[in-house]
Write a protein that holds these residues in place. Structure first.
Motif, mmCIF file in Angstrom:
data_model
loop_
_atom_site.group_PDB
_atom_site.id
_atom_site.type_symbol
_atom_site.label_atom_id
_atom_site.label_comp_id
_atom_site.label_asym_id
_atom_site.label_seq_id
_atom_site.Cartn_x
_atom_site.Cartn_y
_atom_site.Cartn_z
ATOM 1 N N ASP A 32 0.817 -1.205 0.000
ATOM 2 C CA ASP A 32 0.000 0.000 0.000
ATOM 3 C C ASP A 32 0.857 1.264 0.000
ATOM 4 O OD1 ASP A 32 -2.583 1.367 0.164
ATOM 5 O OD2 ASP A 32 -1.919 1.921 2.182
ATOM 6 N N LEU A 33 1.971 1.235 0.722
ATOM 7 C CA LEU A 33 2.819 2.423 0.848
ATOM 8 C C LEU A 33 3.861 2.557 -0.258
ATOM 9 C CD1 LEU A 33 3.265 2.415 4.717
ATOM 10 C CD2 LEU A 33 1.750 3.845 3.338
ATOM 11 N N GLY A 40 9.706 -0.230 -11.731
ATOM 12 C CA GLY A 40 11.151 -0.433 -11.768
ATOM 13 C C GLY A 40 11.914 0.317 -10.696
ATOM 14 N N ALA A 41 11.348 1.396 -10.177
ATOM 15 C CA ALA A 41 12.072 2.215 -9.201
ATOM 16 C C ALA A 41 12.266 1.471 -7.880
ATOM 17 C CB ALA A 41 11.340 3.531 -8.955
ATOM 18 N N GLY A 42 11.221 0.828 -7.386
ATOM 19 C CA GLY A 42 11.331 0.114 -6.114
ATOM 20 C C GLY A 42 12.346 -1.008 -6.171
ATOM 21 N N LEU A 43 12.323 -1.761 -7.242
ATOM 22 C CA LEU A 43 13.254 -2.872 -7.408
ATOM 23 C C LEU A 43 14.692 -2.359 -7.489
ATOM 24 C CD1 LEU A 43 13.334 -5.925 -7.684
ATOM 25 C CD2 LEU A 43 13.026 -5.647 -10.139
ATOM 26 N N ALA A 44 14.910 -1.319 -8.257
ATOM 27 C CA ALA A 44 16.249 -0.729 -8.365
ATOM 28 C C ALA A 44 16.721 -0.193 -7.018
ATOM 29 C CB ALA A 44 16.242 0.393 -9.408
ATOM 30 N N ASN A 45 15.823 0.423 -6.270
ATOM 31 C CA ASN A 45 16.200 0.989 -4.970
ATOM 32 C C ASN A 45 16.543 -0.092 -3.960
ATOM 33 O OD1 ASN A 45 15.742 3.482 -6.074
ATOM 34 N ND2 ASN A 45 13.679 3.643 -5.265
ATOM 35 N N VAL A 46 15.807 -1.201 -3.968
ATOM 36 C CA VAL A 46 16.112 -2.307 -3.049
ATOM 37 C C VAL A 46 17.460 -2.915 -3.406
ATOM 38 C CG1 VAL A 46 15.416 -4.636 -2.364
ATOM 39 C CG2 VAL A 46 13.746 -2.793 -2.400
ATOM 40 N N ARG A 47 17.722 -3.102 -4.679
ATOM 41 C CA ARG A 47 19.026 -3.648 -5.095
ATOM 42 C C ARG A 47 20.164 -2.726 -4.646
ATOM 43 N NH1 ARG A 47 18.709 -7.450 -9.854
ATOM 44 N NH2 ARG A 47 16.502 -7.928 -10.018
ATOM 45 N N ARG A 48 19.974 -1.427 -4.844
ATOM 46 C CA ARG A 48 20.996 -0.460 -4.429
ATOM 47 C C ARG A 48 21.186 -0.515 -2.910
ATOM 48 N NH1 ARG A 48 18.691 3.783 -6.207
ATOM 49 N NH2 ARG A 48 19.450 3.516 -8.317
ATOM 50 N N SER A 53 24.091 -1.580 2.299
ATOM 51 C CA SER A 53 23.729 -1.666 3.715
ATOM 52 C C SER A 53 23.603 -3.118 4.155
ATOM 53 C CB SER A 53 22.405 -0.943 3.966
ATOM 54 O OG SER A 53 22.022 -1.071 5.322
ATOM 55 N N LYS A 54 24.099 -3.385 5.339
ATOM 56 C CA LYS A 54 23.949 -4.743 5.875
ATOM 57 C C LYS A 54 22.632 -4.904 6.611
ATOM 58 C CE LYS A 54 26.719 -3.675 9.978
ATOM 59 N NZ LYS A 54 27.887 -4.053 10.754
ATOM 60 N N TYR A 55 21.855 -3.829 6.730
ATOM 61 C CA TYR A 55 20.560 -3.873 7.410
ATOM 62 C C TYR A 55 19.438 -3.886 6.388
ATOM 63 C CZ TYR A 55 23.500 -2.560 11.305
ATOM 64 O OH TYR A 55 24.486 -2.537 12.241
ATOM 65 N N PRO A 56 18.331 -4.541 6.704
ATOM 66 C CA PRO A 56 17.212 -4.574 5.750
ATOM 67 C C PRO A 56 16.629 -3.179 5.527
ATOM 68 C CG PRO A 56 16.652 -5.780 7.772
ATOM 69 C CD PRO A 56 18.049 -5.301 7.915
ATOM 70 N N PRO A 57 16.087 -2.931 4.337
ATOM 71 C CA PRO A 57 15.520 -1.613 4.059
ATOM 72 C C PRO A 57 14.176 -1.419 4.751
ATOM 73 C CG PRO A 57 15.129 -3.076 2.215
ATOM 74 C CD PRO A 57 15.988 -3.833 3.194
ATOM 75 N N THR A 58 13.877 -0.182 5.036
ATOM 76 C CA THR A 58 12.555 0.196 5.521
ATOM 77 C C THR A 58 11.782 0.779 4.337
ATOM 78 O OG1 THR A 58 13.204 2.450 6.062
ATOM 79 C CG2 THR A 58 13.497 0.776 7.798
ATOM 80 N N ILE A 59 10.507 1.005 4.537
ATOM 81 C CA ILE A 59 9.710 1.649 3.494
ATOM 82 C C ILE A 59 10.322 3.012 3.158
ATOM 83 C CG2 ILE A 59 7.459 2.681 2.991
ATOM 84 C CD1 ILE A 59 6.258 0.438 4.792
ATOM 85 N N ALA A 60 10.730 3.732 4.184
ATOM 86 C CA ALA A 60 11.322 5.058 3.975
ATOM 87 C C ALA A 60 12.608 4.970 3.158
ATOM 88 C CB ALA A 60 11.590 5.728 5.319
ATOM 89 N N ARG A 63 11.514 4.486 -0.448
ATOM 90 C CA ARG A 63 10.879 5.702 -0.980
ATOM 91 C C ARG A 63 11.885 6.832 -1.150
ATOM 92 N NH1 ARG A 63 5.755 5.552 -1.857
ATOM 93 N NH2 ARG A 63 5.843 7.760 -2.310
ATOM 94 N N GLN A 64 12.799 6.978 -0.202
ATOM 95 C CA GLN A 64 13.773 8.066 -0.277
ATOM 96 C C GLN A 64 14.626 7.925 -1.523
ATOM 97 O OE1 GLN A 64 16.645 8.261 2.884
ATOM 98 N NE2 GLN A 64 16.918 10.443 2.613
ATOM 99 N N GLN A 65 15.065 6.731 -1.804
ATOM 100 C CA GLN A 65 15.840 6.506 -3.015
ATOM 101 C C GLN A 65 15.026 6.893 -4.240
ATOM 102 O OE1 GLN A 65 18.918 5.610 -3.596
ATOM 103 N NE2 GLN A 65 19.581 5.206 -1.520
ATOM 104 N N ALA A 66 13.744 6.563 -4.227
ATOM 105 C CA ALA A 66 12.881 6.877 -5.369
ATOM 106 C C ALA A 66 12.745 8.378 -5.541
ATOM 107 C CB ALA A 66 11.511 6.233 -5.196
ATOM 108 N N GLU A 67 12.624 9.113 -4.441
ATOM 109 C CA GLU A 67 12.492 10.563 -4.520
ATOM 110 C C GLU A 67 13.756 11.190 -5.085
ATOM 111 O OE1 GLU A 67 11.296 11.764 -0.617
ATOM 112 O OE2 GLU A 67 9.401 10.678 -0.788
ATOM 113 N N VAL A 68 14.926 10.684 -4.678
ATOM 114 C CA VAL A 68 16.183 11.190 -5.221
ATOM 115 C C VAL A 68 16.234 10.888 -6.708
ATOM 116 C CG1 VAL A 68 18.689 10.876 -5.196
ATOM 117 C CG2 VAL A 68 17.442 11.070 -3.051
ATOM 118 N N ASN A 69 15.900 9.658 -7.083
ATOM 119 C CA ASN A 69 15.902 9.285 -8.493
ATOM 120 C C ASN A 69 14.907 10.127 -9.280
ATOM 121 O OD1 ASN A 69 17.797 7.336 -7.971
ATOM 122 N ND2 ASN A 69 16.340 5.667 -7.910
#
Length: 110
Positions: A32-33, A40-48, A53-60, A63-69
């Motif tokens: 939902d969020l 394609g943006a979400g997948l690219a951001n998770v890969r990046r 990072s050795k820690y799992p990503p949060t929704i933020a 999203r933050q990566q997507a906003e920069v992109n």
């Protein structure tokens, strides 16, 4: 974002962060969020994120990566548009004299 892309994201996160679990509620909330992200943006951001990072990503994080992109994409598109407008200006054909209103012609003192 399509549901199929979201399911890929979940699979990537699960495979790279063994202690990160998605139950049905968490999966629904995340989708939902994130569903408004461009394809394609979400997948690219998770890969990046996984590469940096050795820690799992949060929704933020996603999203933050997507906003920069998105900002970079808009900046590039704006520059391309200005270049296109400049080409139009250079290639423009002058308006025929008989179509120019007399009030706009040079030397008209009336």
């Amino acid at each position: 974002m399509k549901k199929s892309e979201f399911l890929q994201i979940i699979a990537i996160i699960r495979n790279n962060y063994n202690n990160f679990l998605f139950d049905d509620l968490k999966e629904a909330l995340w989708f939902d969020l994130l569903k408004d992200l461009p394809d394609g943006a979400g997948l690219a951001n998770v890969r990046r994120h996984i590469m940096t990072s050795k820690y799992p990503p949060t929704i933020a994080d996603i999203r933050q990566q997507a906003e920069v992109n998105h900002y970079d994409q808009l900046r590039i598109q704006t520059a391309e548009r200005f270049a296109e407008m400049e080409r139009w200006k250079q290639e423009a054909v002058p308006l025929p004299e008989h179509l120019i209103p007399k009030s706009l012609t040079r030397g008209d003192d009336s």
